[in-house]
Enzyme design. Structure first.
Site, PDB file in Angstrom:
ATOM      1  N   TRP A  12       0.821  -1.211   0.000  1.00 20.84           N
ATOM      2  CA  TRP A  12       0.000   0.000   0.000  1.00 20.84           C
ATOM      3  C   TRP A  12       0.860   1.269   0.000  1.00 20.84           C
ATOM      4  O   TRP A  12       0.336   2.373   0.128  1.00 20.84           O
ATOM      5  CB  TRP A  12      -0.966  -0.037   1.192  1.00 20.84           C
ATOM      6  N   LYS A  13       2.162   1.074  -0.093  1.00 19.27           N
ATOM      7  CA  LYS A  13       3.119   2.187  -0.176  1.00 19.27           C
ATOM      8  C   LYS A  13       2.754   3.277   0.840  1.00 19.27           C
ATOM      9  O   LYS A  13       2.435   2.950   1.982  1.00 19.27           O
ATOM     10  CB  LYS A  13       3.182   2.695  -1.618  1.00 19.27           C
ATOM     11  N   HIS A  96      13.291  -1.838  -2.567  1.00 24.25           N
ATOM     12  CA  HIS A  96      12.360  -1.317  -3.571  1.00 24.25           C
ATOM     13  C   HIS A  96      12.995  -0.142  -4.318  1.00 24.25           C
ATOM     14  O   HIS A  96      13.706   0.670  -3.729  1.00 24.25           O
ATOM     15  CB  HIS A  96      11.050  -0.884  -2.910  1.00 24.25           C
ATOM     16  N   GLU A 168      11.029  -6.186 -10.603  1.00 22.69           N
ATOM     17  CA  GLU A 168      10.201  -5.000 -10.806  1.00 22.69           C
ATOM     18  C   GLU A 168      10.927  -4.012 -11.702  1.00 22.69           C
ATOM     19  O   GLU A 168      11.726  -3.190 -11.204  1.00 22.69           O
ATOM     20  CB  GLU A 168       9.916  -4.319  -9.460  1.00 22.69           C
ATOM     21  N   GLY A 237       1.043  -2.880  -6.454  1.00 26.01           N
ATOM     22  CA  GLY A 237       0.936  -1.589  -5.779  1.00 26.01           C
ATOM     23  C   GLY A 237      -0.462  -1.018  -5.959  1.00 26.01           C
ATOM     24  O   GLY A 237      -1.408  -1.394  -5.262  1.00 26.01           O
TER      25      GLY A 237
END
Ligand code: 13P
Length: 254
Positions: A12-13, A96, A168, A237
């Site tokens: 959920w950043k 990330h 990613e 995301g």
């Protein structure tokens, strides 16, 4: 666990506050069916305990979006992997690209964090991926190998430990206008897989490491990514912020 058991991870950043996180967790928990892939949600640090309460006695696992490499000490603002364990996290996202870019996280820091997470009993979800410029220069494979080598330098896994590697591509993460087609990841996945076999024993790669994909995944393509030979999950995301869409992703791979 084996390399093929599917896993769907929603991160959920910094998109949801505490009440919204609780609400979303409740809806996902309510909508999820008993049989299906392993599901993980990664709220912000401040929402972890509240979301953990919601997820109690359910099948959804909890993950965090980062941790510090030292276990305890005078490190203002940092979060220990032990605290994440205490509040019920099973997973932690490390490396990330948003942290590499905005917080100047280096491969060395990420390597230290991975070792700490494993020592403390968390499963790291390690993100690697090339930028658009690196891809256009034809450097994708070498970037992935360099990042993976650095991340796993000196890392040894025992049979009870796991690692998830999320490929990613930075250029495919929303709000990027670029999209990755599932077939486009076949070659990169092979490169990553082969590199893992160079680093770790074959049985560890088979039983303890999963390779997943992340970057603008939604319910229209999640299943196609997971159907690929070397991909056993997705890191989502934006599409994990709406319960209906996240549940549709889970359903599509069930
Ligand atoms: P999006 O699914 O929003 O592109 O985010 C992917 C990601 O960065 C997950 O870690």
């Amino acid at each position: 666990m084996t390399e093929t058991e599917p896993i769907i991870i929603g991160t959920w950043k910094m998109q949801l506050g505490v009440p919204e996180s609780i609400e979303l967790a409740k809806k996902i928990k309510k909508g999820i069916s008993k049989k299906g892939p392993e599901v993980v949600v990664c709220p912000s640090f401040v929402s972890l305990t509240r979301v953990a309460d919601v997820l109690k006695k359910g099948s959804i696992s909890l993950g965090a979006q980062d941790c510090f490499w030292e276990e305890h000490g005078a490190y203002t603002g940092e979060v220990s992997a032990h605290y994440l364990k205490e509040v019920g996290c099973k997973y932690v996202i490390l490396g990330h690209s948003e942290r590499r870019k905005h917080l100047q996280e280096t491969d060395e820091m990420i390597n230290k964090k991975i070792k700490t997470a494993l020592r403390v009993g968390l499963t790291p979800i390690v993100c690697i991926g090339e930028t658009l410029e690196q891809r256009q220069d034809g450097d994708t494979n070498s970037v992935l190998i360099v990042q993976a080598s650095a991340a796993f330098k000196g890392v040894e896994l025992n049979v009870d430990q796991q690692i998830i590697i999320a490929y990613e591509p930075v250029w495919a993460i929303s709000p990027s206008p670029h999209d990755m087609q599932p077939e486009q990841t076949i070659e990169t996945n092979q490169v990553i897989k082969q590199h893992l076999l160079d680093i770790f024993p074959q049985s560890i790669v088979k039983n303890n490491i999963r390779l997943i994909y992340g970057g603008s995944v939604d319910s229209t393509d999640a299943a196609s990514f997971i159907a690929l030979e070397n991909t056993s999950g997705v890191l989502v995301g934006g599409a994990s912020l709406k319960s209906e869409e996240f549940l549709a992703i889970i359903k599509s791979v069930s």
